[in-house]
Design a protein around this motif. Structure first.
Motif, PDB file in Angstrom:
ATOM      1  N   LEU A 151      39.389  41.524  45.205  1.00 53.05           N
ATOM      2  CA  LEU A 151      39.767  42.879  44.772  1.00 53.05           C
ATOM      3  C   LEU A 151      41.019  43.351  45.503  1.00 53.05           C
ATOM      4  O   LEU A 151      41.897  43.998  44.916  1.00 53.05           O
ATOM      5  N   LEU A 152      41.124  43.015  46.780  1.00 55.72           N
ATOM      6  CA  LEU A 152      42.314  43.381  47.551  1.00 55.72           C
ATOM      7  C   LEU A 152      43.549  42.646  47.029  1.00 55.72           C
ATOM      8  O   LEU A 152      44.631  43.235  46.945  1.00 55.72           O
ATOM      9  N   TRP A 153      43.406  41.371  46.695  1.00 55.68           N
ATOM     10  CA  TRP A 153      44.539  40.626  46.117  1.00 55.68           C
ATOM     11  C   TRP A 153      44.971  41.266  44.808  1.00 55.68           C
ATOM     12  O   TRP A 153      46.155  41.416  44.536  1.00 55.68           O
ATOM     13  N   ARG A 154      43.994  41.600  43.983  1.00 58.79           N
ATOM     14  CA  ARG A 154      44.306  42.178  42.670  1.00 58.79           C
ATOM     15  C   ARG A 154      45.021  43.516  42.839  1.00 58.79           C
ATOM     16  O   ARG A 154      45.980  43.805  42.111  1.00 58.79           O
ATOM     17  N   ALA A 155      44.558  44.305  43.802  1.00 57.47           N
ATOM     18  CA  ALA A 155      45.215  45.585  44.069  1.00 57.47           C
ATOM     19  C   ALA A 155      46.639  45.376  44.548  1.00 57.47           C
ATOM     20  O   ALA A 155      47.566  46.097  44.137  1.00 57.47           O
ATOM     21  N   GLU A 156      46.827  44.391  45.401  1.00 55.70           N
ATOM     22  CA  GLU A 156      48.166  44.101  45.907  1.00 55.70           C
ATOM     23  C   GLU A 156      49.101  43.693  44.775  1.00 55.70           C
ATOM     24  O   GLU A 156      50.245  44.160  44.691  1.00 55.70           O
ATOM     25  N   GLU A 158      39.755  37.086  35.461  1.00 59.54           N
ATOM     26  CA  GLU A 158      38.539  36.322  35.149  1.00 59.54           C
ATOM     27  C   GLU A 158      37.507  36.457  36.266  1.00 59.54           C
ATOM     28  O   GLU A 158      36.296  36.468  36.007  1.00 59.54           O
ATOM     29  N   VAL A 159      37.978  36.581  37.504  1.00 59.11           N
ATOM     30  CA  VAL A 159      37.058  36.720  38.636  1.00 59.11           C
ATOM     31  C   VAL A 159      36.327  38.051  38.569  1.00 59.11           C
ATOM     32  O   VAL A 159      35.099  38.120  38.734  1.00 59.11           O
ATOM     33  N   VAL A 160      37.056  39.132  38.307  1.00 58.56           N
ATOM     34  CA  VAL A 160      36.412  40.453  38.282  1.00 58.56           C
ATOM     35  C   VAL A 160      35.519  40.626  37.056  1.00 58.56           C
ATOM     36  O   VAL A 160      34.641  41.495  37.050  1.00 58.56           O
ATOM     37  N   ASN A 161      35.721  39.798  36.048  1.00 58.03           N
ATOM     38  CA  ASN A 161      34.867  39.851  34.852  1.00 58.03           C
ATOM     39  C   ASN A 161      33.713  38.852  34.931  1.00 58.03           C
ATOM     40  O   ASN A 161      32.970  38.678  33.961  1.00 58.03           O
ATOM     41  N   SER A 162      33.547  38.205  36.080  1.00 58.52           N
ATOM     42  CA  SER A 162      32.513  37.188  36.240  1.00 58.52           C
ATOM     43  C   SER A 162      31.232  37.800  36.794  1.00 58.52           C
ATOM     44  O   SER A 162      31.105  39.030  36.915  1.00 58.52           O
ATOM     45  N   ASN A 163      30.293  36.947  37.156  1.00 55.28           N
ATOM     46  CA  ASN A 163      29.025  37.414  37.720  1.00 55.28           C
ATOM     47  C   ASN A 163      29.109  37.722  39.213  1.00 55.28           C
ATOM     48  O   ASN A 163      28.117  38.148  39.807  1.00 55.28           O
ATOM     49  N   TYR A 164      30.269  37.480  39.814  1.00 58.53           N
ATOM     50  CA  TYR A 164      30.446  37.840  41.217  1.00 58.53           C
ATOM     51  C   TYR A 164      30.696  39.340  41.330  1.00 58.53           C
ATOM     52  O   TYR A 164      31.181  39.983  40.388  1.00 58.53           O
ATOM     53  N   GLY A 165      30.400  39.905  42.477  1.00 55.93           N
ATOM     54  CA  GLY A 165      30.620  41.330  42.681  1.00 55.93           C
ATOM     55  C   GLY A 165      30.404  41.709  44.131  1.00 55.93           C
ATOM     56  O   GLY A 165      30.014  40.876  44.957  1.00 55.93           O
ATOM     57  N   LEU A 166      30.649  42.970  44.447  1.00 55.62           N
ATOM     58  CA  LEU A 166      30.473  43.451  45.812  1.00 55.62           C
ATOM     59  C   LEU A 166      28.992  43.582  46.167  1.00 55.62           C
ATOM     60  O   LEU A 166      28.200  44.072  45.359  1.00 55.62           O
ATOM     61  N   MET A 167      28.640  43.139  47.364  1.00 50.04           N
ATOM     62  CA  MET A 167      27.318  43.469  47.900  1.00 50.04           C
ATOM     63  C   MET A 167      27.254  44.981  48.087  1.00 50.04           C
ATOM     64  O   MET A 167      28.261  45.629  48.368  1.00 50.04           O
ATOM     65  N   ASP A 168      26.076  45.549  47.953  1.00 49.53           N
ATOM     66  CA  ASP A 168      25.945  46.998  48.078  1.00 49.53           C
ATOM     67  C   ASP A 168      26.214  47.485  49.498  1.00 49.53           C
ATOM     68  O   ASP A 168      26.771  48.568  49.685  1.00 49.53           O
ATOM     69  N   ALA A 197      35.521  29.907  41.402  1.00 45.24           N
ATOM     70  CA  ALA A 197      36.084  29.638  42.728  1.00 45.24           C
ATOM     71  C   ALA A 197      37.476  29.028  42.599  1.00 45.24           C
ATOM     72  O   ALA A 197      38.401  29.387  43.339  1.00 45.24           O
ATOM     73  N   ALA A 198      37.639  28.107  41.667  1.00 51.35           N
ATOM     74  CA  ALA A 198      38.946  27.491  41.456  1.00 51.35           C
ATOM     75  C   ALA A 198      39.957  28.517  40.960  1.00 51.35           C
ATOM     76  O   ALA A 198      41.121  28.519  41.383  1.00 51.35           O
ATOM     77  N   LYS A 199      39.517  29.406  40.079  1.00 48.85           N
ATOM     78  CA  LYS A 199      40.425  30.443  39.582  1.00 48.85           C
ATOM     79  C   LYS A 199      40.804  31.411  40.702  1.00 48.85           C
ATOM     80  O   LYS A 199      41.966  31.844  40.815  1.00 48.85           O
ATOM     81  N   ALA A 200      39.841  31.757  41.547  1.00 47.34           N
ATOM     82  CA  ALA A 200      40.124  32.662  42.661  1.00 47.34           C
ATOM     83  C   ALA A 200      41.119  32.028  43.626  1.00 47.34           C
ATOM     84  O   ALA A 200      42.059  32.688  44.092  1.00 47.34           O
TER      85      ALA A 200
END
Length: 556
Positions: A416-421, A250-260, A226-229
């Motif tokens: 993901l939107l921030w990363r794309a931007e 680090e966020v996209v490589n973490s255990n967080y992800g998109l809900m289906d 959360a702090a990194k995000a």
């Protein structure tokens, strides 16, 4: 351990630490007292924990005994949506919460109640964090390892409160834990440059990241990710593109992800799911007087009709509805012509917006235009995404008509939107396309809204991925920004994104030019570049400090 939401409720019902301070003649700067603990008890670990929880408790914008947290909402529905091209104020005409109407037409004043209460709520958060830090540091019996973690949590919270202050007011006073008295909070808002303020916000998130654990037993507490995000978001607002991109790795490589399923993301029973990185924890029927631990800042958003109260604020704009129109190949049509029943639409439209003829939630009825409290003024559409079903036990059927749905401050889809931007800005266009396609693929595979009998889709839904290579940076940039609008609509982010993209004047002026022909309540609206990107410093704060100490924002 007691569940975090219940713990907040218990602390707020029983007592919190009274903030020690010297007296001050200015009511605007005086402390809000919720309870008392004798001075010799204040640094006992249990009472320090209460002070820390008190800092968490103001995250929802409710900081006193009043019921008008809708003037300082954590969701920023008025500050981020109503002043953008996504929503109208709503309610019972322009005279109902006229202060928000004035914000909507960009006639905000330094005395506007929302300007004052939002400032007060956020600085109340800062104050509680700072005092909790002081008590924590002074507590000799607090577990050493836990003390470091709790300090990191407080640094995260302070980073959040200052981030909100910075994006809303821009030039702000900065006060840290060395403040001991009320007078220490009466400071200049030009002591630090914009760059220095961002640096202090970054420092809090970085310090939090260095210490916070990867997981927390209590879902409402921030994690290392959360702090990194949040650090990534801070970089994004400064256009530090490479740093923002690197921080999201680090966020996209973490255990967080998109809900289906996009729709299930906003169900209160799914609060703190794998997509939610940090959220305001809401609860109802928990013993808190007036259910102030519920979504109190959003209590005016109920859509009316046979199931909800008739407040009827936060009405989606015709412009936003039109934005969900798609072409024959399932991509955004970028058309502001009014949507017709036969048009192809992005399926997120009927998860986000209540539209006539389309079932509303699981209520077994079609939404009707006459649900709107003031149909003639604000049109036929209503919010839907963050409205809890009237059938749900997480919805309060009596005043103040709040729900237990959390407000998502940070969610993985937005990261993901921030990363794309950031990828677009550093020239990695194909990386950006892949990221945007993740968002669109989730929407494509979401369970679409069905007709009442379940036999067919409720509208002509169509959404496809971007299958052609992205080679034009400007086109890629616009695609990412459009996806941000469609994905995050009515979540309180739109206006702030337009400002940081330096597109607020262009887009809002173009929006108003057309929307004035649709909605007469906007006839006097006019966005002034160089002024309306930020709110004024509250006049009450200026009047409460030494003359000349505070510089009003440009144009006010």
């Amino acid at each position: 351990m007691m569940k975090f939401k219940a713990y907040i409720a218990k602390i707020m019902v029983v007592s919190t630490i009274v903030i020690s301070s010297t007296s001050c003649s200015n009511d605007y700067l005086e402390e809000v007292t919720y309870g008392e603990v004798s001075p010799d008890e204040m640094t006992k670990p249990a009472n320090v924990e209460r002070a820390i929880i008190s800092a968490y408790s103001v995250l929802n914008g409710q900081f006193d005994g009043a019921s008008n947290a809708y003037n300082s909402p954590a969701s920023n529905w008025s500050f981020g949506d109503v002043v953008s091209d996504d929503a109208y104020k709503g309610g019972g005409g322009t005279g109902d919460q006229n202060n928000i109407h004035q914000m909507e037409i960009f006639n905000t004043l330094p005395t506007t109640i929302d300007v004052e209460r939002k400032w007060m709520a956020l600085y109340e958060g800062v104050k509680r964090v700072n005092e909790a830090m002081r008590l924590l540091a002074a507590s000799e019996n607090f577990d050493t390892n836990l003390k470091a973690q709790r300090k990191a949590e407080l640094q995260f919270l302070r980073g959040h409160f200052y981030f909100e202050l910075k994006k809303i007011y821009n030039h702000i006073p900065y006060i840290d834990e060395t403040a001991e008295t009320v007078n220490d909070y009466a400071k200049s808002n030009t002591e630090f440059t914009s760059e220095e303020l961002w640096g202090k916000i970054e420092a809090d998130f970085q310090a939090a990241y260095n210490v916070l654990p990867v997981t927390q037993e209590d879902a409402g507490r921030p994690t290392k990710i959360a702090a990194k995000a949040y650090l990534a978001k801070t970089y994004l607002f400064q256009e530090k593109w490479q740093m923002a991109f690197d921080a999201t790795t680090e966020v996209v490589n973490s255990n967080y992800g998109l809900m289906d399923d996009f729709q299930e993301l906003f169900l209160p029973e799914n609060d703190n799911n794998k997509e939610i990185i940090f959220a305001v924890q809401h609860s109802i029927n928990d013993g808190q007087p007036s259910n102030y631990n519920g979504s109190i800042g959003d209590r005016l958003l109920a859509p009316g009709g046979p199931f909800y109260s008739q407040y009827g604020f936060h009405r989606p704009s015709q412009n936003l509805v039109n934005a969900y129109k798609v072409t024959a190949n399932g991509l955004p049509a970028n058309s502001n012509e009014n949507l017709k029943e036969t048009d192809l639409v992005d399926p997120r439209i009927d998860i986000t917006i209540g539209r006539p003829g389309v079932p509303y939630k699981d209520l077994g009825v079609l939404y009707e235009a006459n649900w709107a409290r003031d149909l003639a003024t604000y049109g036929e559409f209503s919010p839907k995404k963050r409205i809890v079903s009237a059938n749900s036990s997480f919805h309060l059927e009596v005043w103040p008509y709040v729900s237990a749905l959390n407000y998502y401050i940070l969610r993985y889809g937005e990261v993901l939107l921030w990363r794309a931007e950031a990828a677009v800005e550093i020239g990695q266009l194909e990386v950006a396309r892949t990221l945007i396609n993740q968002i669109r693929n989730r929407a494509k595979n979401t369970a679409y809204v069905k007709t009442l009998d379940g036999s067919a889709n409720a509208a002509n839904y169509s959404i496809e991925l971007y299958n052609s290579v992205w080679s034009n940076q400007e086109q890629a940039r616009e695609a990412v920004r459009m996806e941000s609008r469609l994905e995050l609509a009515l979540e309180g982010h739109r206006f702030f994104n337009l400002v940081r993209w330096k597109k607020a004047d262009e887009i809002i002026s173009k929006y108003l030019e057309v929307e004035k022909t649709r909605r007469t309540h906007l006839s006097n609206a006019s966005f002034i570049e160089g002024k309306n990107e930020y709110w004024p410093i509250p006049q009450a704060y200026i009047d409460g400090v030494d003359a000349g100490l505070v510089t009003q924002n440009n144009g006010y």
